[in-house]
Write a protein that holds these residues in place. Structure first.
Motif, PDB file in Angstrom:
ATOM      1  N   LEU A   1       0.837  -1.188   0.000  1.00  0.00           N
ATOM      2  CA  LEU A   1       0.000   0.000   0.000  1.00  0.00           C
ATOM      3  C   LEU A   1       0.875   1.242   0.000  1.00  0.00           C
ATOM      4  N   SER A   2       0.416   2.273  -0.707  1.00  0.00           N
ATOM      5  CA  SER A   2       1.107   3.560  -0.741  1.00  0.00           C
ATOM      6  C   SER A   2       0.257   4.568   0.017  1.00  0.00           C
ATOM      7  N   LYS A   3       0.794   5.096   1.131  1.00  0.00           N
ATOM      8  CA  LYS A   3       0.049   6.045   1.958  1.00  0.00           C
ATOM      9  C   LYS A   3       0.397   7.462   1.550  1.00  0.00           C
ATOM     10  N   CYS A   4      -0.644   8.279   1.365  1.00  0.00           N
ATOM     11  CA  CYS A   4      -0.452   9.673   0.959  1.00  0.00           C
ATOM     12  C   CYS A   4       0.059  10.484   2.150  1.00  0.00           C
ATOM     13  N   ASP A   5       1.149  11.253   1.929  1.00  0.00           N
ATOM     14  CA  ASP A   5       1.754  12.057   2.981  1.00  0.00           C
ATOM     15  C   ASP A   5       1.213  13.478   3.045  1.00  0.00           C
ATOM     16  N   VAL A   6       0.308  13.833   2.134  1.00  0.00           N
ATOM     17  CA  VAL A   6      -0.228  15.190   2.145  1.00  0.00           C
ATOM     18  C   VAL A   6      -1.042  15.388   3.426  1.00  0.00           C
ATOM     19  N   GLU A   7      -0.941  16.570   3.986  1.00  0.00           N
ATOM     20  CA  GLU A   7      -1.600  16.866   5.250  1.00  0.00           C
ATOM     21  C   GLU A   7      -3.109  16.667   5.154  1.00  0.00           C
ATOM     22  N   ASN A   8      -3.673  16.038   6.164  1.00  0.00           N
ATOM     23  CA  ASN A   8      -5.119  15.778   6.280  1.00  0.00           C
ATOM     24  C   ASN A   8      -5.638  14.781   5.251  1.00  0.00           C
ATOM     25  N   CYS A   9      -4.765  14.052   4.633  1.00  0.00           N
ATOM     26  CA  CYS A   9      -5.195  13.030   3.667  1.00  0.00           C
ATOM     27  C   CYS A   9      -4.827  11.655   4.235  1.00  0.00           C
ATOM     28  N   THR A  10      -5.794  10.767   4.304  1.00  0.00           N
ATOM     29  CA  THR A  10      -5.593   9.424   4.861  1.00  0.00           C
ATOM     30  C   THR A  10      -5.721   8.344   3.803  1.00  0.00           C
ATOM     31  N   ALA A  11      -5.589   8.715   2.542  1.00  0.00           N
ATOM     32  CA  ALA A  11      -5.802   7.754   1.454  1.00  0.00           C
ATOM     33  C   ALA A  11      -4.673   6.723   1.418  1.00  0.00           C
ATOM     34  N   ARG A  12      -5.010   5.482   1.139  1.00  0.00           N
ATOM     35  CA  ARG A  12      -4.052   4.393   0.943  1.00  0.00           C
ATOM     36  C   ARG A  12      -4.374   3.725  -0.386  1.00  0.00           C
ATOM     37  N   LEU A  13      -3.404   3.737  -1.289  1.00  0.00           N
ATOM     38  CA  LEU A  13      -3.617   3.207  -2.634  1.00  0.00           C
ATOM     39  C   LEU A  13      -2.889   1.886  -2.797  1.00  0.00           C
ATOM     40  N   LYS A  14      -3.504   0.982  -3.518  1.00  0.00           N
ATOM     41  CA  LYS A  14      -2.906  -0.326  -3.765  1.00  0.00           C
ATOM     42  C   LYS A  14      -1.719  -0.191  -4.707  1.00  0.00           C
ATOM     43  N   GLY A  15      -0.586  -0.774  -4.320  1.00  0.00           N
ATOM     44  CA  GLY A  15       0.596  -0.769  -5.170  1.00  0.00           C
ATOM     45  C   GLY A  15       1.293   0.573  -5.170  1.00  0.00           C
ATOM     46  N   LYS A  16       2.253   0.706  -6.099  1.00  0.00           N
ATOM     47  CA  LYS A  16       3.019   1.955  -6.209  1.00  0.00           C
ATOM     48  C   LYS A  16       3.141   2.418  -7.648  1.00  0.00           C
ATOM     49  N   HIS A  17       2.142   2.086  -8.461  1.00  0.00           N
ATOM     50  CA  HIS A  17       2.179   2.507  -9.857  1.00  0.00           C
ATOM     51  C   HIS A  17       2.063   4.021  -9.932  1.00  0.00           C
ATOM     52  N   ALA A  18       2.993   4.665 -10.627  1.00  0.00           N
ATOM     53  CA  ALA A  18       3.075   6.121 -10.650  1.00  0.00           C
ATOM     54  C   ALA A  18       1.827   6.770 -11.239  1.00  0.00           C
ATOM     55  N   SER A  19       1.229   6.126 -12.258  1.00  0.00           N
ATOM     56  CA  SER A  19       0.040   6.726 -12.886  1.00  0.00           C
ATOM     57  C   SER A  19      -1.125   6.800 -11.911  1.00  0.00           C
ATOM     58  N   ASN A  20      -1.341   5.733 -11.144  1.00  0.00           N
ATOM     59  CA  ASN A  20      -2.419   5.744 -10.162  1.00  0.00           C
ATOM     60  C   ASN A  20      -2.171   6.771  -9.063  1.00  0.00           C
ATOM     61  N   LEU A  21      -0.924   6.859  -8.618  1.00  0.00           N
ATOM     62  CA  LEU A  21      -0.603   7.834  -7.585  1.00  0.00           C
ATOM     63  C   LEU A  21      -0.782   9.261  -8.087  1.00  0.00           C
ATOM     64  N   GLU A  22      -0.393   9.491  -9.334  1.00  0.00           N
ATOM     65  CA  GLU A  22      -0.531  10.837  -9.902  1.00  0.00           C
ATOM     66  C   GLU A  22      -2.006  11.210 -10.082  1.00  0.00           C
ATOM     67  N   LYS A  23      -2.853  10.226 -10.439  1.00  0.00           N
ATOM     68  CA  LYS A  23      -4.293  10.497 -10.561  1.00  0.00           C
ATOM     69  C   LYS A  23      -4.883  10.937  -9.223  1.00  0.00           C
ATOM     70  N   HIS A  24      -4.422  10.315  -8.132  1.00  0.00           N
ATOM     71  CA  HIS A  24      -4.910  10.706  -6.809  1.00  0.00           C
ATOM     72  C   HIS A  24      -4.507  12.140  -6.496  1.00  0.00           C
ATOM     73  N   VAL A  25      -3.269  12.499  -6.765  1.00  0.00           N
ATOM     74  CA  VAL A  25      -2.795  13.854  -6.497  1.00  0.00           C
ATOM     75  C   VAL A  25      -3.572  14.855  -7.351  1.00  0.00           C
ATOM     76  N   PHE A  26      -3.819  14.511  -8.627  1.00  0.00           N
ATOM     77  CA  PHE A  26      -4.570  15.401  -9.524  1.00  0.00           C
ATOM     78  C   PHE A  26      -6.000  15.610  -9.037  1.00  0.00           C
ATOM     79  N   ALA A  27      -6.623  14.558  -8.516  1.00  0.00           N
ATOM     80  CA  ALA A  27      -8.030  14.634  -8.131  1.00  0.00           C
ATOM     81  C   ALA A  27      -8.242  15.380  -6.818  1.00  0.00           C
ATOM     82  N   TYR A  28      -7.310  15.274  -5.873  1.00  0.00           N
ATOM     83  CA  TYR A  28      -7.585  15.763  -4.527  1.00  0.00           C
ATOM     84  C   TYR A  28      -6.587  16.799  -4.004  1.00  0.00           C
ATOM     85  N   HIS A  29      -5.447  16.977  -4.663  1.00  0.00           N
ATOM     86  CA  HIS A  29      -4.419  17.896  -4.143  1.00  0.00           C
ATOM     87  C   HIS A  29      -3.898  18.764  -5.283  1.00  0.00           C
TER      88      HIS A  29
END
Length: 630
Positions: A18-46
């Motif tokens: 699991l990849s845990k988001c370090d952005v303040e006040n964000c508790t999201a945990r994403l499966k795996g460490k695929h860069a595209s999925n992680l970047e989509k999370h940052v684009f959507a919420y931060h």
């Protein structure tokens, strides 16, 4: 080039993958460490972190690496000479070629009146009212328009993407549901129900008409476009309707009538609801008798039985003993269509139509068409077999159907339209018109025998005169039952005041203007007094008030009954409440059909994967045309 999103904003745990988001006040945990999925999370919420990520990625681009290499391995003089030479090459390459208009355009800044609320509302409207897919929020053209606006609004503006637009759609739909729920509190309501199929999906549409607050202003709202996932039997449809009613805090006792088509499963819904009401009354009476007969034994087990009774009362939806059954209303527009289909299927009509079509087909051949043209005659017009309205003989029925498609048609208005169609068909006196008269007269027996129709007509001073003694007796009984239910629903009214009221009686004088066939017929049926009936104020029951309204001074049929009751609101407050319920009973379900017409823009090829909940929320916003005001 490696995407730095993992190192910048996430911590990866190998054990849990699991990849845990370090952005303040964000508790999201994403499966795996695929860069595209992680970047989509940052684009959507931060949004702010996404800008930093893009800047970091641009620094590691190939062009940036070449520039850094030249800067480190060449002297400053040679480096700038190389840059100037490159610019000179680009300029001389365009010599002798046509310049683009963009070369002469200057970047300009404009000032617009925009806020975060306006922007979000506009995006919700794009998806709901305009029928655009949620993926539009990712389109490059849309982003080129929206991103500069977001930058101008600053860090306080939320990121616009398909994820948070879904949330705003849900919030808007919830506000609309809350508003409708508040409007229907402690009111008897009538439902319109119909079904439709789109893209191999089946839906049940439910509309509710009601009078707004203490007026005769008719409101028609869409409660749900519910996706059906089981076989469409009456039991499943009944449970679906009860589920929607529970969503709007509507109790079973508040359901006054259901208007539907003539399908057996639709008609059986009302019968099943009435069976539930009878069972509720029986069990409540049974428990009351048991409590009286076994009072001593119950004292030994008070706590357990009290809990059982409370649970039972919750399950039956706070039902009461003197509940009138829910009325079954057949759609008037559909009944007229069915009467037309039956008339067209009769043998005599089929023979005449076959001969007429053969003659028209002959006249449309080149030989006879040219002959008609030389004689300056009209070209023979062929009717459309699947569209009965193309026959001129059936023009009165076509006009009647158009009139029945109005939203504020009461059951008494339906009588006037139905009577006019039959009267005009009698004047025509053709084989087809006579066949249609017969089928309409056969169907009107079921339509006019409804006690709700009698009650509505009794409260309508334009058409009360058409009721005979038996129909008036039925209407009065139904009105008394309806009044008792109104009192039971209104919790603020004391039980001691349920039947005793004080009110003066005052009648409006009849105005006589244009006289037509319907007016002449109504005048022959009118037995009311010429002068208004006046009585002194006193304490009278609802039965007496209803009796006093008998043989009321008749209004001309083209007058508005809503206006009449608004003018008599203070003189007859109890009858006004009854009129609010009965004048809102729909005679057709055409508004549900109109809602289905808008469904094809939402449940389309581009949006066939919408979830049932999201589609229902979109349709609630689109159909009710409210909640979108800025």
């Amino acid at each position: 080039m490696k995407n730095p999103v993992l190192e910048m904003f996430f911590k990866y745990d190998k054990l849990t993958d699991l990849s845990k988001c370090d952005v303040e006040n964000c508790t999201a945990r994403l499966k795996g460490k695929h860069a595209s999925n992680l970047e989509k999370h940052v684009f959507a919420y931060h949004k702010t972190q996404y800008v930093k990520l893009q800047n970091a990625k641009s620094k590691n681009s190939p062009a940036e690496k070449v520039r850094n290499y030249l800067y480190l391995h060449f002297s400053p003089i040679h480096f700038y000479d190389f840059i100037l030479f490159t610019i000179f090459q680009r300029k001389t390459a365009n010599c002798g070629k046509q310049m683009l208009m963009t070369n002469f355009m200057k970047n300009q800044s404009i000032t617009i009146n925009m806020s975060e609320k306006i922007l979000l509302t506009a995006c919700v409207e794009l998806v709901t009212k305009n029928g655009r897919p949620l993926t539009m929020m990712k389109d490059f053209g849309f982003r080129n328009i929206i991103d500069p606006i977001l930058v101008g609004l600053g860090s306080q503006a939320n990121c616009i993407n398909e994820h948070n637009i879904k949330k705003h759609i849900s919030d808007t739909a919830s506000n609309i549901i809350s508003t409708i729920t508040r409007d229907m509190t402690n009111k008897l309501v009538s439902l319109k129900v119909d079904g439709v199929t789109r893209h191999n999906k089946s839906f049940l549409g439910i509309n509710v008409p009601y009078m707004f607050e203490n007026t005769m202003d008719l409101q028609i709202k869409t409660l749900a476009i519910f996706e059906l996932t089981q076989r469409h039997n009456a039991v499943y449809l009944k449970e679906t309707i009860l589920e929607v009613m529970n969503k709007y805090n509507l109790k079973k006792r508040q359901l006054f009538s259901i208007t539907s088509d003539n399908a057996p499963n639709m008609l059986k819904i009302t019968d099943l609801l009435n069976i539930i009401f009878k069972m509720i009354n029986y069990f409540l009476s049974f428990f009351a008798l048991e409590e009286t007969d076994t009072h001593t034994e119950l004292n030994l087990q008070t706590e357990n039985i009290d809990n059982d009774l409370i649970q039972f009362e919750d399950e039956i939806g706070n039902a009461v003993n003197s509940l009138p059954t829910t009325s079954k209303i057949r759609c008037a527009a559909l009944s007229l269509n069915l009467a037309l289909e039956e008339a067209l299927k009769t043998t005599s009509v089929q023979n005449v139509l076959a001969c007429a079509r053969a003659i028209v087909k002959k006249l449309r051949t080149p030989t006879f068409a040219s002959l008609l043209k030389r004689q300056h005659k009209k070209f023979a017009i062929r009717d459309i077999e699947t569209r009965w309205s193309s026959a001129d003989t059936l023009k009165p029925a076509k006009i009647g159907l158009v009139q029945l498609q109005k939203e504020d048609i009461t059951l008494s208005d339906f009588f006037a339209i139905w009577w006019n169609v039959i009267a005009k068909l009698k004047k025509n006196n053709s084989i087809l018109s006579r066949a249609l008269q017969n089928t309409m007269q056969q169907r009107q027996i079921l339509l006019f025998a409804n006690p709700t129709f009698a009650a509505v007509t009794y409260l309508d001073p334009r058409f009360q005169c058409i009721l005979d003694a038996d129909q008036k007796s039925t209407a009065k009984d139904h009105l008394v039952k309806t009044w008792n239910t109104i009192l039971e629903v209104e919790a603020s009214i004391q039980s001691s005041q349920c039947d005793i009221v004080e009110t003066p009686v005052q009648m409006d004088e009849n105005s006589v203007n244009d006289i037509d066939d319907l007016e002449v017929f109504l005048q022959t049926q009118n037995n009311s007094n010429i002068e208004p009936v006046t009585t002194s104020e006193g304490r009278r029951s609802i039965r007496i008030l209803i009796e006093e309204f008998d043989n009321v001074t008749r209004l001309q049929h083209n007058k508005c009954v809503h206006t009449f009751w608004m003018e008599n609101k203070l003189q007859r407050p109890e009858l006004f409440k009854l009129a609010q319920v009965l004048m809102a009973v729909p005679s057709t379900q055409v508004t549900v059909e109109r809602t289905f017409s808008g469904l094809k823009f939402i449940c389309s090829d581009l949006r066939s994967s919408l979830s049932s909940d999201l589609l229902n929320e979109i349709m609630i916003i689109r159909a009710n045309k409210m909640g979108m005001k800025i």
